[in-house]
Design a protein around this motif. Structure first.
Motif, PDB file in Angstrom:
ATOM      1  N   LEU A  78       0.823  -1.209   0.000  1.00  0.00           N
ATOM      2  CA  LEU A  78       0.000   0.000   0.000  1.00  0.00           C
ATOM      3  C   LEU A  78       0.861   1.264   0.000  1.00  0.00           C
ATOM      4  CD1 LEU A  78      -2.910   0.950   0.084  1.00  0.00           C
ATOM      5  CD2 LEU A  78      -2.806   0.934   2.558  1.00  0.00           C
ATOM      6  N   LEU A  79       1.762   1.374   0.997  1.00  0.00           N
ATOM      7  CA  LEU A  79       2.539   2.613   1.126  1.00  0.00           C
ATOM      8  C   LEU A  79       3.485   2.813  -0.052  1.00  0.00           C
ATOM      9  CD1 LEU A  79       3.547   2.649   4.908  1.00  0.00           C
ATOM     10  CD2 LEU A  79       1.546   3.605   3.791  1.00  0.00           C
ATOM     11  N   CYS A  80       3.989   1.710  -0.594  1.00  0.00           N
ATOM     12  CA  CYS A  80       4.984   1.844  -1.654  1.00  0.00           C
ATOM     13  C   CYS A  80       4.381   1.561  -3.038  1.00  0.00           C
ATOM     14  CB  CYS A  80       6.153   0.906  -1.350  1.00  0.00           C
ATOM     15  SG  CYS A  80       7.526   1.133  -2.467  1.00  0.00           S
ATOM     16  N   CYS A  98       9.161  -0.076   0.734  1.00  0.00           N
ATOM     17  CA  CYS A  98       8.849   0.690   1.942  1.00  0.00           C
ATOM     18  C   CYS A  98       8.627   2.147   1.548  1.00  0.00           C
ATOM     19  CB  CYS A  98       9.968   0.574   2.982  1.00  0.00           C
ATOM     20  SG  CYS A  98      11.497   1.437   2.570  1.00  0.00           S
ATOM     21  N   MET A  99       8.202   2.947   2.507  1.00  0.00           N
ATOM     22  CA  MET A  99       7.937   4.361   2.241  1.00  0.00           C
ATOM     23  C   MET A  99       8.630   5.199   3.308  1.00  0.00           C
ATOM     24  SD  MET A  99       6.043   7.123   3.319  1.00  0.00           S
ATOM     25  CE  MET A  99       4.630   6.636   4.272  1.00  0.00           C
ATOM     26  N   GLY A 100       9.499   6.106   2.899  1.00  0.00           N
ATOM     27  CA  GLY A 100      10.277   6.902   3.842  1.00  0.00           C
ATOM     28  C   GLY A 100       9.872   8.362   3.829  1.00  0.00           C
ATOM     29  N   LEU A 101       9.048   8.710   4.807  1.00  0.00           N
ATOM     30  CA  LEU A 101       8.601  10.098   4.951  1.00  0.00           C
ATOM     31  C   LEU A 101       9.159  10.685   6.253  1.00  0.00           C
ATOM     32  CD1 LEU A 101       6.706  12.545   4.447  1.00  0.00           C
ATOM     33  CD2 LEU A 101       4.845  11.195   5.434  1.00  0.00           C
ATOM     34  N   THR A 102       8.915   9.988   7.372  1.00  0.00           N
ATOM     35  CA  THR A 102       9.239  10.512   8.702  1.00  0.00           C
ATOM     36  C   THR A 102      10.744  10.724   8.886  1.00  0.00           C
ATOM     37  OG1 THR A 102       7.329   9.324   9.544  1.00  0.00           O
ATOM     38  CG2 THR A 102       8.924  10.055  11.176  1.00  0.00           C
ATOM     39  N   GLU A 103      11.069  11.809   9.588  1.00  0.00           N
ATOM     40  CA  GLU A 103      12.474  12.123   9.895  1.00  0.00           C
ATOM     41  C   GLU A 103      12.595  12.397  11.392  1.00  0.00           C
ATOM     42  OE1 GLU A 103      13.545  15.413   7.393  1.00  0.00           O
ATOM     43  OE2 GLU A 103      13.210  14.251   5.564  1.00  0.00           O
ATOM     44  N   ALA A 148      10.670  15.489  11.897  1.00  0.00           N
ATOM     45  CA  ALA A 148       9.404  15.679  11.174  1.00  0.00           C
ATOM     46  C   ALA A 148       8.561  14.420  11.252  1.00  0.00           C
ATOM     47  CB  ALA A 148       9.673  16.029   9.706  1.00  0.00           C
ATOM     48  N   GLY A 149       7.571  14.446  12.170  1.00  0.00           N
ATOM     49  CA  GLY A 149       6.665  13.306  12.330  1.00  0.00           C
ATOM     50  C   GLY A 149       5.275  13.704  11.886  1.00  0.00           C
ATOM     51  N   SER A 150       4.427  14.104  12.858  1.00  0.00           N
ATOM     52  CA  SER A 150       3.063  14.549  12.504  1.00  0.00           C
ATOM     53  C   SER A 150       3.119  15.702  11.507  1.00  0.00           C
ATOM     54  CB  SER A 150       2.318  15.037  13.751  1.00  0.00           C
ATOM     55  OG  SER A 150       2.304  14.052  14.745  1.00  0.00           O
ATOM     56  N   ASP A 151       4.082  16.596  11.715  1.00  0.00           N
ATOM     57  CA  ASP A 151       4.229  17.735  10.804  1.00  0.00           C
ATOM     58  C   ASP A 151       5.093  17.293   9.621  1.00  0.00           C
ATOM     59  OD1 ASP A 151       4.335  20.157   9.613  1.00  0.00           O
ATOM     60  OD2 ASP A 151       5.706  21.075  11.062  1.00  0.00           O
ATOM     61  N   LYS A 204      15.883   9.178   7.313  1.00  0.00           N
ATOM     62  CA  LYS A 204      14.488   8.811   7.579  1.00  0.00           C
ATOM     63  C   LYS A 204      14.464   7.864   8.772  1.00  0.00           C
ATOM     64  CE  LYS A 204      12.929  11.054   4.030  1.00  0.00           C
ATOM     65  NZ  LYS A 204      11.974  12.173   4.192  1.00  0.00           N
ATOM     66  N   THR A 205      13.431   7.972   9.590  1.00  0.00           N
ATOM     67  CA  THR A 205      13.377   7.106  10.771  1.00  0.00           C
ATOM     68  C   THR A 205      11.971   6.542  10.972  1.00  0.00           C
ATOM     69  OG1 THR A 205      14.074   6.928  13.081  1.00  0.00           O
ATOM     70  CG2 THR A 205      12.868   8.928  12.496  1.00  0.00           C
ATOM     71  N   PHE A 206      11.883   5.468  11.773  1.00  0.00           N
ATOM     72  CA  PHE A 206      10.614   4.749  12.037  1.00  0.00           C
ATOM     73  C   PHE A 206      10.024   4.170  10.756  1.00  0.00           C
ATOM     74  CE2 PHE A 206       9.748   7.987  15.615  1.00  0.00           C
ATOM     75  CZ  PHE A 206      10.324   7.181  16.568  1.00  0.00           C
ATOM     76  N   ILE A 207      10.846   3.770   9.806  1.00  0.00           N
ATOM     77  CA  ILE A 207      10.326   3.323   8.513  1.00  0.00           C
ATOM     78  C   ILE A 207      10.054   1.811   8.530  1.00  0.00           C
ATOM     79  CG2 ILE A 207      10.704   3.310   6.003  1.00  0.00           C
ATOM     80  CD1 ILE A 207      10.578   6.146   7.417  1.00  0.00           C
ATOM     81  N   SER A 208       8.780   1.467   8.365  1.00  0.00           N
ATOM     82  CA  SER A 208       8.406   0.049   8.318  1.00  0.00           C
ATOM     83  C   SER A 208       9.045  -0.588   7.092  1.00  0.00           C
ATOM     84  CB  SER A 208       6.883  -0.098   8.209  1.00  0.00           C
ATOM     85  OG  SER A 208       6.265   0.519   9.295  1.00  0.00           O
ATOM     86  N   ASN A 209       9.652  -1.728   7.279  1.00  0.00           N
ATOM     87  CA  ASN A 209      10.331  -2.508   6.222  1.00  0.00           C
ATOM     88  C   ASN A 209      11.700  -1.952   5.830  1.00  0.00           C
ATOM     89  OD1 ASN A 209       8.128  -4.153   6.135  1.00  0.00           O
ATOM     90  ND2 ASN A 209       7.552  -3.746   4.013  1.00  0.00           N
ATOM     91  N   SER A 219      14.060  -0.921  17.858  1.00  0.00           N
ATOM     92  CA  SER A 219      13.350  -1.888  18.688  1.00  0.00           C
ATOM     93  C   SER A 219      12.004  -1.298  19.117  1.00  0.00           C
ATOM     94  CB  SER A 219      14.212  -2.202  19.907  1.00  0.00           C
ATOM     95  OG  SER A 219      13.669  -3.298  20.580  1.00  0.00           O
ATOM     96  N   LYS A 220      10.962  -2.145  19.132  1.00  0.00           N
ATOM     97  CA  LYS A 220       9.631  -1.653  19.504  1.00  0.00           C
ATOM     98  C   LYS A 220       9.005  -2.554  20.568  1.00  0.00           C
ATOM     99  CE  LYS A 220       7.558  -1.853  15.364  1.00  0.00           C
ATOM    100  NZ  LYS A 220       8.510  -2.791  14.775  1.00  0.00           N
ATOM    101  N   MET A 221       7.990  -2.002  21.261  1.00  0.00           N
ATOM    102  CA  MET A 221       7.276  -2.804  22.263  1.00  0.00           C
ATOM    103  C   MET A 221       6.165  -3.636  21.626  1.00  0.00           C
ATOM    104  SD  MET A 221       7.024  -0.032  25.314  1.00  0.00           S
ATOM    105  CE  MET A 221       6.178  -1.084  26.480  1.00  0.00           C
ATOM    106  N   GLY A 222       5.681  -3.198  20.453  1.00  0.00           N
ATOM    107  CA  GLY A 222       4.615  -3.938  19.771  1.00  0.00           C
ATOM    108  C   GLY A 222       4.971  -4.123  18.308  1.00  0.00           C
ATOM    109  N   LEU A 223       4.105  -4.786  17.560  1.00  0.00           N
ATOM    110  CA  LEU A 223       4.334  -5.025  16.122  1.00  0.00           C
ATOM    111  C   LEU A 223       5.755  -5.528  15.875  1.00  0.00           C
ATOM    112  CD1 LEU A 223       2.803  -1.782  14.490  1.00  0.00           C
ATOM    113  CD2 LEU A 223       1.693  -3.984  14.741  1.00  0.00           C
ATOM    114  N   ARG A 224       6.201  -6.455  16.718  1.00  0.00           N
ATOM    115  CA  ARG A 224       7.629  -6.797  16.712  1.00  0.00           C
ATOM    116  C   ARG A 224       8.050  -7.619  15.496  1.00  0.00           C
ATOM    117  NH1 ARG A 224      10.602  -6.256  21.363  1.00  0.00           N
ATOM    118  NH2 ARG A 224      11.390  -8.385  21.370  1.00  0.00           N
TER     119      ARG A 224
END
Ligand SMILES: Cc1cc2nc3c(=O)[nH]c(=O)nc-3n(C[C@H](O)[C@H](O)[C@H](O)COP(=O)(O)OP(=O)(O)OC[C@H]3O[C@@H](n4cnc5c(N)ncnc54)[C@H](O)[C@@H]3O)c2cc1C
Length: 243
Positions: free
Chosen positions: A92-94, A122-127, A130-133, A154-159, A200-205
């Motif tokens: 979807l994102l990519c 994957c899709m790299g937007l967040t930095e 720059a998150g919500s904004d 880019k950070t927090f990028i799924s995949n 590392s995350k607490m969920g969606l591991r």
């Protein structure tokens, strides 16, 4: 108005549920404990077409409607939301954004590889700043001859830790505000592209999340999504709205 699912949607839901229970469920504990995505689940999804859910049929995918995509996410997510995120970020994102906004050449080149699952996306937007904004991203794209040179993180990028192709948002000129935003199709083997830290995350591991570091990353001009500068904001929100 008829709110019932069509026969095709019911069949898809049933197929994904059976796949999730048979293939994913036995691995959820291991993936959660070890914080990893088990590659076998990618290979097993290939013949079922799940990886091509965001790709129109003329490019080898099975995109029919977004409700079907949602039903797939729901059935996968009931068993393991991280695996749903892996397939979703790819499809979807990519891939789906390329399908909606790419040039004919970009679609022909990149979509069949996504539909088959040969290349992960994957899709790299967040930095980091720059998150919500999302429109305040600082990743810079400078035109140099027939290439763009990208610099940023880019950070927090799924995949990100497993992707072969990333859709990267950058600005060609911060002074232009949102009018400078562009989207680039960036392959992991382009010079200057690095998979950064895995986070590392607490969920969606089971969903690998990480950074993408672009240091003088060389991107051919034909990889500017849609072929026209300044369309990034529209492309970004068209994707986020569907997500
Ligand atoms: C599991 C996961 C997967 C992700 N995958 C991707 C991905 O594939 N690609 C990608 O580009 N990004 C991805 N992200 C990043 C995600 O898009 C950002 O986390 C999101 O945009 C929020 O940014 P932030 O975390 O910096 O939070 P912030 O923007 O710092 O927000 C923190 C809090 O402040 C609140 N807030 C922010 N601004 C305001 C305001 N003006 N007024 C009131 N409240 C406000 C927010 O609602 C939130 O509660 C992912 C994140 C997670 C957690």
């Amino acid at each position: 108005m008829d709110f019932d699912l069509t026969e095709e949607q019911k069949m898809l839901k049933d197929t994904v549920r059976k796949f999730s229970e048979k293939e994913i469920l036995p691995l959820t504990e291991e993936m959660d404990r070890e914080e990893k995505f088990i590659e076998d689940l990618w290979e097993k999804a290939k013949p079922l077409g799940f990886l091509g859910m965001g790709v129109p049929t003329e490019y080898g995918g099975m995109l029919t409607d977004y409700l079907s995509f949602g039903l797939m996410g729901e059935e996968l997510g009931k068993v393991d939301a991280g695996v749903a995120t892996v397939y979703g970020a790819h499809g979807l994102l990519c891939a789906n954004n390329i399908a909606r906004n790419g040039t004919d050449e970009q679609k022909k080149k990149y979509l069949p590889l996504r539909a088959s699952g040969e290349k992960k996306g994957c899709m790299g937007l967040t930095e980091p700043g720059a998150g919500s904004d999302a429109t305040s991203i600082r990743t810079r794209a400078k035109k140099q001859g027939n290439e763009y040179i990208l610099n940023g993180t880019k950070t927090f990028i799924s995949n990100a830790p497993i992707a072969d192709i990333a859709l990267i948002y950058a600005t060609v000129d911060p002074d232009l505000g949102t009018g400078g935003l562009c989207t680039f199709i960036v392959e992991k083997d382009f010079p200057g592209y690095q998979r950064g830290r895995k986070l590392s995350k607490m969920g969606l591991r089971s969903s690998p999340t990480g950074e993408i570091v672009l240091e003088d990353c060389h991107v051919p001009e034909e990889n500017l999504l849609g072929g026209i500068e300044g369309k990034g904001l529209k492309q970004m929100f068209s994707g986020l709205d569907i997500e």
